[in-house]
Write an enzyme that holds these catalytic residues in place. Sequence first.
Site, PDB file in Angstrom:
ATOM      1  CB  SER A  73      35.139   9.923  42.566  1.00  0.00           C
ATOM      2  OG  SER A  73      34.861   8.668  43.135  1.00  0.00           O
TER       3      SER A  73
ATOM      4  CE1 TYR B 277      35.040   7.166  37.734  1.00  0.00           C
ATOM      5  CE2 TYR B 277      35.582   6.655  40.017  1.00  0.00           C
ATOM      6  CZ  TYR B 277      34.806   7.319  39.100  1.00  0.00           C
ATOM      7  OH  TYR B 277      33.798   8.168  39.530  1.00  0.00           O
TER       8      TYR B 277
HETATM    9  N1  LIG Z   1      27.354   7.627  40.753  1.00  0.00           N
HETATM   10  C1  LIG Z   1      28.313   7.593  41.651  1.00  0.00           C
HETATM   11  O1  LIG Z   1      28.238   6.817  42.635  1.00  0.00           O
HETATM   12  C2  LIG Z   1      29.499   8.514  41.546  1.00  0.00           C
HETATM   13  C3  LIG Z   1      30.397   8.541  42.608  1.00  0.00           C
HETATM   14  C4  LIG Z   1      31.496   9.374  42.535  1.00  0.00           C
HETATM   15  C5  LIG Z   1      31.683  10.185  41.433  1.00  0.00           C
HETATM   16  N2  LIG Z   1      30.805  10.141  40.404  1.00  0.00           N
HETATM   17  C6  LIG Z   1      31.069  11.016  39.250  1.00  0.00           C
HETATM   18  O2  LIG Z   1      29.913  11.756  38.933  1.00  0.00           O
HETATM   19  C7  LIG Z   1      29.907  12.077  37.546  1.00  0.00           C
HETATM   20  C8  LIG Z   1      28.558  11.712  36.954  1.00  0.00           C
HETATM   21  O3  LIG Z   1      28.366  10.325  37.056  1.00  0.00           O
HETATM   22  P1  LIG Z   1      26.927   9.622  37.164  1.00  0.00           P
HETATM   23  O4  LIG Z   1      26.974   8.719  38.323  1.00  0.00           O
HETATM   24  O5  LIG Z   1      25.852  10.630  37.055  1.00  0.00           O
HETATM   25  O6  LIG Z   1      26.996   8.680  35.874  1.00  0.00           O
HETATM   26  P2  LIG Z   1      26.100   8.562  34.564  1.00  0.00           P
HETATM   27  O7  LIG Z   1      24.654   8.586  34.899  1.00  0.00           O
HETATM   28  O8  LIG Z   1      26.666   7.404  33.845  1.00  0.00           O
HETATM   29  O9  LIG Z   1      26.438   9.913  33.792  1.00  0.00           O
HETATM   30  C9  LIG Z   1      27.634  10.112  33.121  1.00  0.00           C
HETATM   31  C10 LIG Z   1      27.419  11.222  32.120  1.00  0.00           C
HETATM   32  O10 LIG Z   1      28.652  11.467  31.447  1.00  0.00           O
HETATM   33  C11 LIG Z   1      28.361  11.504  30.056  1.00  0.00           C
HETATM   34  N3  LIG Z   1      29.533  11.197  29.243  1.00  0.00           N
HETATM   35  C12 LIG Z   1      30.235  10.040  29.125  1.00  0.00           C
HETATM   36  N4  LIG Z   1      31.235  10.184  28.242  1.00  0.00           N
HETATM   37  C13 LIG Z   1      31.154  11.469  27.789  1.00  0.00           C
HETATM   38  C14 LIG Z   1      31.892  12.233  26.853  1.00  0.00           C
HETATM   39  N5  LIG Z   1      32.931  11.722  26.182  1.00  0.00           N
HETATM   40  N6  LIG Z   1      31.536  13.527  26.654  1.00  0.00           N
HETATM   41  C15 LIG Z   1      30.500  14.063  27.305  1.00  0.00           C
HETATM   42  N7  LIG Z   1      29.728  13.390  28.167  1.00  0.00           N
HETATM   43  C16 LIG Z   1      30.071  12.104  28.410  1.00  0.00           C
HETATM   44  C17 LIG Z   1      27.253  10.501  29.862  1.00  0.00           C
HETATM   45  O11 LIG Z   1      26.651  10.744  28.608  1.00  0.00           O
HETATM   46  P3  LIG Z   1      25.987   9.561  27.708  1.00  0.00           P
HETATM   47  O12 LIG Z   1      24.635   9.329  28.312  1.00  0.00           O
HETATM   48  O13 LIG Z   1      25.951  10.150  26.348  1.00  0.00           O
HETATM   49  O14 LIG Z   1      26.904   8.388  27.828  1.00  0.00           O
HETATM   50  C18 LIG Z   1      26.383  10.861  31.053  1.00  0.00           C
HETATM   51  O15 LIG Z   1      25.620  12.003  30.774  1.00  0.00           O
HETATM   52  C19 LIG Z   1      31.082  11.316  36.932  1.00  0.00           C
HETATM   53  O16 LIG Z   1      32.168  12.185  36.764  1.00  0.00           O
HETATM   54  C20 LIG Z   1      31.402  10.255  37.980  1.00  0.00           C
HETATM   55  O17 LIG Z   1      32.753   9.863  37.938  1.00  0.00           O
HETATM   56  C21 LIG Z   1      29.715   9.323  40.426  1.00  0.00           C
END
Ligand SMILES: NC(=O)c1ccc[n+]([C@@H]2O[C@H](COP(=O)([O-])OP(=O)(O)OC[C@H]3O[C@@H](n4cnc5c(N)ncnc54)[C@H](OP(=O)(O)O)[C@@H]3O)[C@@H](O)[C@H]2O)c1
Length: 309
Positions: free
Chosen positions: A146, A159
């Site tokens: 991130s 985070y």
């Molecule tokens: N969105 C942004 O702006 C952004 C920016 C920078 C980095 N990121 C990074 O991108 C990645 C994906 O995020 P996203 O934005 O797509 O968020 P998201 O839609 O909330 O997806 C997060 C995913 O992680 C899963 N998860 C949570 N806890 C878990 C566990 N213990 N074991 C396995 N899976 C688990 C969730 O599953 P459940 O549905 O079962 O909870 C969901 O599939 C993350 O690492 C985040 O830090 C996102």
Amino acid sequence: MTRPGKDPRKNPQKNELAVVSGASSGIGAATARALAAMGYHVLAGVRTDSEADAVRGDGIEPVTLDITVSEHIEALARRIADDPERRVLRVLVNNAGIEINAPVEVLPLSLWREQFEVNLFGHIAVIQELLPFLRRSRGRVVNISSVGGVAALPVFGAYAGTKFALEAASDSLRREVSAHGVQVVVVQPGGVRTEMAARSGDISLGLAAEMSAEHQRLYGGLINATVSSNTAFLERAVPAAKAGATIARVATTPRPRARYTLGTDAAFIIPLARFLPARLMDGILAMSHRSRTSKPLPAPASESAGSPS
Ligand SMILES: NC(=O)c1ccc[n+]([C@@H]2O[C@H](COP(=O)([O-])OP(=O)(O)OC[C@H]3O[C@@H](n4cnc5c(N)ncnc54)[C@H](OP(=O)(O)O)[C@@H]3O)[C@@H](O)[C@H]2O)c1
């Protein structure tokens, strides 16, 4: 935005596996779809049966994978070892993540630990289990970090801590396994339109509502500013499908760099955070938050109709 080679893999290897953790939604679901469209058989990590049904599709096979549960990781390794078509594992995308934001003084230690369990130790556990397969295939690990892996904003301490640690572990791993033919790549997204920001904003406001009067006085304005600037951030965010397509290219481009930013915000903020003196960054962040800090805390989304971000 830094770009991987535009041509993904010209001849998709249909006899290869890819693993994506956290594939139930957002970036992970989009990455699974993009890799499947390239011809990979994607083992898509999900945590519930309903999510498995939702993600299942052409080239996408759901696997039960909570990355904090060792039995799930071992079962995934067995699934790969016993692949009926003897396909090799070429790509591991460590994407799962959670974001629980509150000031360092306020965030309960249990929630600090929970974030490290998922955002760091879970990925390390998956990497440890699957590296032997990637060594055999001379495959690739893609770790989703991130902007928070380079710039630690106020309220994002836990985070950002997990993502800084993932960045460091990725550097060590890359230097350890490149001689074995395994490549390690970090992707650093800025804002991507997923459910994460809304969920995390709601959690922050819930934690804020439970703070002592003293903590309210000290941090209420800062939390409010953070939640509202996240909302503004999301308006310019990259669509999840675009993020997934970029990550799939990073996972397959022939000679990857060690790091890729994702989104113009990341491409702008990350070099600033790397090269500006910390005090100057402090001043810039304080200025950008100041205009928002005077507003009262909104209610958590669970108590009001509007989601905070
Ligand atoms: N969105 C942004 O702006 C952004 C920016 C920078 C980095 N990121 C990074 O991108 C990645 C994906 O995020 P996203 O934005 O797509 O968020 P998201 O839609 O909330 O997806 C997060 C995913 O992680 C899963 N998860 C949570 N806890 C878990 C566990 N213990 N074991 C396995 N899976 C688990 C969730 O599953 P459940 O549905 O079962 O909870 C969901 O599939 C993350 O690492 C985040 O830090 C996102």
